[in-house]
Design a protein around this motif. Structure first.
Motif, PDB file in Angstrom:
ATOM      1  N   ASP A 139     -31.950  59.192  58.968  1.00  0.00           N
ATOM      2  CA  ASP A 139     -33.319  58.882  59.317  1.00  0.00           C
ATOM      3  C   ASP A 139     -33.357  57.440  59.829  1.00  0.00           C
ATOM      4  O   ASP A 139     -34.275  56.987  60.625  1.00  0.00           O
ATOM      5  N   GLN A 140     -32.365  56.472  59.246  1.00  0.00           N
ATOM      6  CA  GLN A 140     -32.624  55.339  59.955  1.00  0.00           C
ATOM      7  C   GLN A 140     -32.009  55.264  61.252  1.00  0.00           C
ATOM      8  O   GLN A 140     -32.527  54.520  62.197  1.00  0.00           O
TER       9      GLN A 140
ATOM     10  N   ALA B 191     -34.294  65.093  61.051  1.00  0.00           N
ATOM     11  CA  ALA B 191     -33.034  65.826  60.708  1.00  0.00           C
ATOM     12  C   ALA B 191     -33.294  66.879  59.611  1.00  0.00           C
ATOM     13  O   ALA B 191     -34.240  66.520  58.774  1.00  0.00           O
ATOM     14  N   GLY B 192     -32.677  68.097  59.404  1.00  0.00           N
ATOM     15  CA  GLY B 192     -33.016  68.724  58.406  1.00  0.00           C
ATOM     16  C   GLY B 192     -31.948  70.032  58.615  1.00  0.00           C
ATOM     17  O   GLY B 192     -30.922  70.004  58.891  1.00  0.00           O
TER      18      GLY B 192
ATOM     19  N   TRP C 135     -28.795  69.701  40.158  1.00  0.00           N
ATOM     20  CA  TRP C 135     -28.542  69.277  41.515  1.00  0.00           C
ATOM     21  C   TRP C 135     -30.166  69.475  42.039  1.00  0.00           C
ATOM     22  O   TRP C 135     -30.594  70.618  41.876  1.00  0.00           O
ATOM     23  N   VAL C 136     -30.307  68.783  42.939  1.00  0.00           N
ATOM     24  CA  VAL C 136     -31.560  68.688  43.853  1.00  0.00           C
ATOM     25  C   VAL C 136     -30.994  68.489  45.259  1.00  0.00           C
ATOM     26  O   VAL C 136     -30.398  67.607  45.731  1.00  0.00           O
ATOM     27  N   PHE C 137     -30.881  69.499  45.988  1.00  0.00           N
ATOM     28  CA  PHE C 137     -30.493  69.726  47.685  1.00  0.00           C
ATOM     29  C   PHE C 137     -31.712  69.514  48.480  1.00  0.00           C
ATOM     30  O   PHE C 137     -32.816  70.291  48.476  1.00  0.00           O
ATOM     31  N   ASP C 138     -31.786  68.348  49.004  1.00  0.00           N
ATOM     32  CA  ASP C 138     -33.073  68.140  49.838  1.00  0.00           C
ATOM     33  C   ASP C 138     -32.719  68.349  51.238  1.00  0.00           C
ATOM     34  O   ASP C 138     -32.050  67.689  52.034  1.00  0.00           O
ATOM     35  N   GLY C 139     -33.222  69.927  51.803  1.00  0.00           N
ATOM     36  CA  GLY C 139     -32.734  70.247  53.221  1.00  0.00           C
ATOM     37  C   GLY C 139     -33.465  69.705  54.039  1.00  0.00           C
ATOM     38  O   GLY C 139     -33.324  69.878  55.260  1.00  0.00           O
ATOM     39  N   ARG C 140     -34.589  68.913  53.609  1.00  0.00           N
ATOM     40  CA  ARG C 140     -35.578  68.435  54.869  1.00  0.00           C
ATOM     41  C   ARG C 140     -35.738  66.875  54.882  1.00  0.00           C
ATOM     42  O   ARG C 140     -36.441  66.303  55.493  1.00  0.00           O
ATOM     43  N   GLY C 141     -34.884  66.200  53.886  1.00  0.00           N
ATOM     44  CA  GLY C 141     -34.728  64.638  53.930  1.00  0.00           C
ATOM     45  C   GLY C 141     -36.100  64.072  53.796  1.00  0.00           C
ATOM     46  O   GLY C 141     -36.575  63.230  54.441  1.00  0.00           O
ATOM     47  N   GLN C 142     -36.930  64.672  52.761  1.00  0.00           N
ATOM     48  CA  GLN C 142     -38.146  64.317  52.697  1.00  0.00           C
ATOM     49  C   GLN C 142     -38.481  63.726  51.221  1.00  0.00           C
ATOM     50  O   GLN C 142     -39.455  63.285  50.807  1.00  0.00           O
ATOM     51  N   LEU C 143     -37.214  63.650  50.403  1.00  0.00           N
ATOM     52  CA  LEU C 143     -37.295  63.288  48.846  1.00  0.00           C
ATOM     53  C   LEU C 143     -36.762  61.990  48.992  1.00  0.00           C
ATOM     54  O   LEU C 143     -35.999  61.556  49.510  1.00  0.00           O
TER      55      LEU C 143
ATOM     56  N   VAL D 170     -28.779  64.181  43.261  1.00  0.00           N
ATOM     57  CA  VAL D 170     -29.547  64.585  44.659  1.00  0.00           C
ATOM     58  C   VAL D 170     -28.755  64.580  45.904  1.00  0.00           C
ATOM     59  O   VAL D 170     -27.869  63.621  45.944  1.00  0.00           O
ATOM     60  N   ASP D 171     -28.728  65.623  46.688  1.00  0.00           N
ATOM     61  CA  ASP D 171     -28.029  65.511  47.924  1.00  0.00           C
ATOM     62  C   ASP D 171     -29.088  65.621  48.917  1.00  0.00           C
ATOM     63  O   ASP D 171     -29.842  66.677  49.092  1.00  0.00           O
ATOM     64  N   THR D 172     -28.823  64.753  50.081  1.00  0.00           N
ATOM     65  CA  THR D 172     -29.969  64.754  51.173  1.00  0.00           C
ATOM     66  C   THR D 172     -29.249  64.862  52.475  1.00  0.00           C
ATOM     67  O   THR D 172     -28.103  64.442  52.715  1.00  0.00           O
ATOM     68  N   VAL D 173     -29.797  65.763  53.463  1.00  0.00           N
ATOM     69  CA  VAL D 173     -29.210  66.078  54.432  1.00  0.00           C
ATOM     70  C   VAL D 173     -28.911  64.746  55.392  1.00  0.00           C
ATOM     71  O   VAL D 173     -29.971  63.809  55.303  1.00  0.00           O
ATOM     72  N   GLY D 174     -27.981  64.560  55.936  1.00  0.00           N
ATOM     73  CA  GLY D 174     -27.886  63.391  56.912  1.00  0.00           C
ATOM     74  C   GLY D 174     -27.518  62.055  56.059  1.00  0.00           C
ATOM     75  O   GLY D 174     -27.848  60.865  56.627  1.00  0.00           O
TER      76      GLY D 174
END
Ligand SMILES: NC(=O)c1ccc[n+]([C@@H]2O[C@H](COP(=O)([O-])OP(=O)(O)OC[C@H]3O[C@@H](n4cnc5c(N)ncnc54)[C@H](O)[C@@H]3O)[C@@H](O)[C@H]2O)c1
Ligand SMILES: O=c1ccn([C@@H]2O[C@H](COP(=O)(O)OP(=O)(O)O[C@H]3O[C@H](CO)[C@@H](O)[C@H](O)[C@H]3O)[C@@H](O)[C@H]2O)c(=O)[nH]1
Length: 615
Positions: A326-327, A345-346, A587-595, A607-611
Motif C-alpha cells: 500500500d505504501q 493489491a488484493g 488467524w485472520v487473513f486479509d485478502g483485500r488489505g483493508q484491515l 493477522v496476515d495481510t496481502v502485500g
C-alpha cells in the motif's frame, strides 16, 4: 425463438411472420412514417417499402420506442436510466428468461445496485411528481407515467426505433478458441430475432462487449436476413462497473459511439448521441468508427486489469521483503502520470468482464498472427490466477499444511463490494484449494449474494463438499466466524473493515439518492420493512417523486422468504465479537488489505495481510 431456425430458413420464414414486423405499438401513432401499420403484411411489401424509403430515412425520425435485449446487469439498469431521462420514450426490456423478467416486474430485482430500485420503481410503476413547490401542495402534483416495461415477447423488437443488444458474451468453452474466444451464441441468437423482427430503419446498437469487427459482421447478417432493408449498426460499449452502476450510468466518464463512416451511419450515431445528451454533456460523447469503439472497450478493461496484476506482482515482492504494497502504491500513485486508481493489491480481479475481455483481446492478437502481443496480455490473467494460488497456499502454510479438523470462515463471496454478483468470484478458487486439504468446515457469509448463487458456484468445483455439508452458507457473519480457526476476508466490503472507510467525494448517486432517503438502503431493508407499502419520495434534477406502493407479493413468494430470512448487514461487523468467538490459532487473513492489522492484533488474533511480510 428463432434460435433453432437455420439462417437460410429464417430469412424466408420471415415472410409468414411478417405481421409482427410491422405491428403497431401502443405508443406509436399510426401516422408515423417510421412505423406504418401494414394490412398486407408480408416481407415482400416490407422490402419494397424499404426500398422506397431511401437510406436517408434511417434514424431521421424522433425516437419514440427503444428495446433493450438482455435484462441483465447491463440491460436492466441501462434501460431504467434511459427511461428516467426520457419520459416520452417507451423502453421495453426483452429477455428470454421468464424468471428474470418476472423478477424485474416484482419488488425483488435480480440485480443489486444502490439506487436502482428507486429508478426502476419510478419509471416502471409511475410516480407522482412535483417541482420546487414540493409534493405537499396537491395542486402542483402531476402524474409521471410508466415508460419501462419488461417482457419475453420478441414482438417488442418490431416496435423499436433503436434496439440495444445487451446479452451476455462469455468466453467460449468448446471448439476453436476454447478458453479465449468470445462465445457469441447468445448474441447471434438474439441478433437473429432482431433481424427477423426489427422494423426498417431501426438502429441496432451493440451494448454487449463484442470482438472487434462484430458490427461489420452484424451488418452482413442483416443484409442476408433482410436484403435491401435499411438498418444502421452502432457500437456503443458499456463502461459501467458493478456496485456503482447507477452512478456510472448517470455520470459516465464518456459515452463511446462507433459507426460506419457513411452519412447514414453518422446520422444514426447522432440520433444515439441525442438520446444521451438528455443527461450527458456533449463534450463527453465520443464518435469513432465501429472497430475503434469495439477495440477500445476491450483495451479499457485490459489496461485496468493490467494495473491490478502489476501491483499484485509487486505485492509478492513485498511479502518477501520489508516493503508494504500500500505504501508503494501510494507513492507511485502520486505521480500524476500514473494516478492512484486501480492500484489496490488484493486477491486479484474477479467479475464477469476482465478475464474474458483480456482473453478476447489476446485471441484477437493471436488470430492476427501477433503472438507476442497475445502472450503479453495473457500474462495479465496468468498473474491474476497466481495471486489467488499464493493466498490459498499462505493460509495452508500458516496451518503447517494441515487443515484437517479446522473450521475456516470466509467473509465475502461476491467478486467485489456492493454487489451480489458471484460470477468469477475470487472466493471459488480459494475455497476449492482449501477444500483439497480436507478442513472440517468452511462457512461463508456475504451481505448481498443469494445463497443459491454461492452454492451453484461451489457445486461447479466441489460438489461433494456441498453434499457433505462441509461448505455452509451463513446469513450471519458472527455465526459464520464462531469457533473458526481462521477468518479469511475475501471481498472488499466496507462491512468487514475494522476502521471507518475514508469519506469519498460526493458522487452523483449520493446527490440523486441522499443517504437519509430510504431509497439508499439495500433492497432487502425496504422489502422486509413496512415501508414497502409507504410512499417513499426522492428528488432528482429539481423534481420530487413520490413512488407508488408496490403490489404485495403472494404469501408463498420464495424471494420474500429468502430476503427476509437474511439479516441486513449494512453496518461494520464487530471484530471484538468475532475475535472473542474464534479458536486458536485465531488467524485472520486479509485478502483485500483493508484491515488495520495493528488494531486487530490487539484483540488477540494473528493477522496476515496481502502485500506485507507476515510477522
Ligand atoms: N456486468 C457488467 O458490469 C458489464 C459492464 C459492461 C459491459 N458488460 C457487457 O455487457 C454484456 C451483458 O453483460 P451482463 O453482465 O448484463 O450479462 P447478464 O448475463 O447479466 O445478462 C444477459 C441477459 O441476456 C439474456 N439473453 C441471452 N440471450 C438472449 C436472447 N437470445 N434473447 C433475449 N435475452 C437473452 C440472458 O437471459 C440474460 O438475462 C456482456 O457483453 C458484458 O461483457 C457487462
Ligand atoms: O484497485 C483495484 C480495483 C479493482 N480490483 C478488483 O478488480 C475487479 C473488477 O473491479 P471493477 O473494475 O471495479 O468492477 P467490474 O464491475 O468488473 O467493472 C469492470 O468491468 C466492466 C465490464 O466490462 C467495465 O464496464 C468497467 O469499466 C470495469 O471497471 C474486482 O474483483 C475488484 O475487487 C482490485 O483488485 N484492485
Amino acid at each position: 425463438m428463432a434460435d433453432d431456425i437455420p439462417m437460410d430458413v429464417l430469412s424466408s420464414s420471415g415472410a409468414s411472420d411478417a405481421s409482427s414486423f410491422c405491428s403497431t405499438g401502443p405508443t406509436t401513432p399510426a401516422s408515423s412514417p417510421l412505423f406504418r401499420p401494414s394490412g398486407s403484411d408480408d416481407l415482400a411489401v416490407l422490402t419494397q417499402l424499404a426500398h422506397l424509403r431511401s437510406i436517408e430515412s434511417v434514424a431521421s425520425e424522433p425516437v419514440k420506442s427503444v428495446c433493450v435485449v438482455g435484462a441483465g446487469y447491463v440491460g436492466g439498469p441501462t434501460a431504467a436510466v434511459l427511461a428516467l431521462y426520457h419520459p416520452s420514450i417507451t423502453v421495453e426490456v426483452l429477455d428470454r428468461d421468464p424468471r428474470r423478467i418476472q423478477q424485474w416486474q416484482s419488488p425483488h430485482l435480480p440485480v443489486h445496485e444502490s439506487g436502482l430500485e428507486t429508478v426502476v420503481r419510478t419509471v416502471r410503476d409511475g410516480a407522482d411528481m412535483a417541482g420546487d413547490e414540493g409534493l405537499t401542495d396537491p395542486l402542483s402534483v402531476q402524474k409521471r407515467g410508466r415508460n419501462l416495461f419488461f417482457t419475453c415477447d420478441t414482438a417488442t423488437i418490431a416496435r423499436a426505433d433503436i434496439v440495444f443488444m445487451a446479452v451476455n458474451t462469455p468466453t467460449k468453452t468448446f471448439g476453436v478458441g476454447a478458453g479465449c474466444a468470445t462465445n457469441m451464441t447468445a448474441f447471434d441468437s438474439a441478433m437473429r430475432e432482431v433481424a427477423a423482427h426489427a422494423k426498417p430503419g431501426a438502429i441496432i446498437v451493440e451494448k454487449s462487449t463484442v470482438p472487434g469487427g462484430t458490427a461489420e459482421r452484424v451488418r452482413k447478417m442483416l443484409s442476408t436476413y433482410r436484403p435491401g432493408v435499411p438498418f444502421e449498426v452502432l457500437s456503443n460499449p458499456e463502461f459501467l462497473a458493478e456496485g456503482c452502476a447507477i452512478d456510472n450510468l448517470t455520470a459516465p466518464d464518456r459515452v463511446l459511439i462507433g459507426s460506419a463512416g457513411t452519412p447514414s451511419g453518422r446520422r444514426a450515431a447522432r440520433t444515439l448521441a441525442n438520446l444521451y445528451e438528455a443527461w450527458v454533456p456533449s463534450s463527453k460523447i465520443l464518435q469513432t468508427n465501429s472497430w475503434s469503439s469495439e477495440l477500445a472497450k476491450l483495451v479499457a478493461n485490459a489496461m485496468l486489469a493490467q494495473r491490478i496484476s502489476s501491483i499484485n506482482s509487486i505485492s509478492a515482492i513485498c511479502e518477501k521483503t520489508g516493503a508494504e504494497v500500500d505504501q508503494v502504491a501510494h507513492a507511485i500513485g502520486l505521480d500524476a502520470r500514473i494516478g492512484p486508481q486501480f492500484l489496490k493489491a488484493g486477491l486479484g480481479f474477479g467479475g464477469s468482464c476482465f478475464r474474458k475481455d483480456i482473453a478476447s483481446l489476446a485471441y484477437l492478437a493471436e488470430s492476427l498472427g501477433l503472438d507476442d502481443v497475445a502472450h503479453y496480455w495473457r500474462q495479465v490473467n496468468v498473474m491474476n490466477e497466481r495471486q489467488r494460488d499464493r493466498f490459498s497456499r499462505k493460509v495452508i502454510d500458516c496451518f503447517e499444511r494441515n487443515l484437517v479438523g479446522r473450521k475456516l470462515a470466509i467473509l465475502g463471496f461476491a467478486f467485489k463490494k456492493n454487489t451480489g454478483d458471484t460470477r468469477e468470484s475470487l472466493a471459488v478458487d480459494v475455497i476449492r484449494q482449501l477444500l483439497e486439504e480436507r478442513p472440517a468446515e468452511i462457512a461463508i457469509f456475504d451481505p448481498y449474494c443469494r445463497p443459491e448463487d454461492i452454492l451453484r458456484e461451489i457445486m461447479s468445483v466441489a460438489p461433494e463438499a456441498v453434499h457433505n455439508e462441509v461448505v455452509k452458507i451463513s446469513s450471519d457473519p458472527y455465526l459464520a466466524c464462531s469457533q473458526a480457526h481462521a477468518v479469511l476476508v475475501v471481498t472488499d466490503c466496507d462491512q468487514f473493515r475494522n476502521t471507518r472507510p475514508k469519506k469519498k467525494r460526493a458522487t452523483t448517486q449520493s446527490v440523486l439518492f441522499p443517504q437519509k432517503s430510504p431509497a439508499w438502503a439495500p433492497a432487502h431493508d425496504l422489502l422486509c420493512h413496512e415501508t414497502t407499502l409507504e410512499r417513499e419520495t426522492w428528488t432528482h434534477d429539481g423534481v420530487s417523486y413520490q413512488l407508488n406502493a408496490q403490489d404485495a407479493c403472494s404469501p408463498n413468494c420464495s424471494d420474500c422468504r429468502t430476503t427476509c430470512d437474511r439479516p441486513s448487514v449494512t453496518e461494520q461487523v464487530e471484530w471484538t465479537r468475532i475475535a472473542y468467538n474464534m479458536l486458536e490459532p485465531r488467524w485472520v487473513f486479509d485478502g483485500r488489505g483493508q484491515l488495520d492489522a495493528a488494531e486487530l492484533e490487539k484483540l488477540g488474533v494473528r493477522v496476515d495481510t496481502v502485500g506485507r511480510r507476515t510477522a
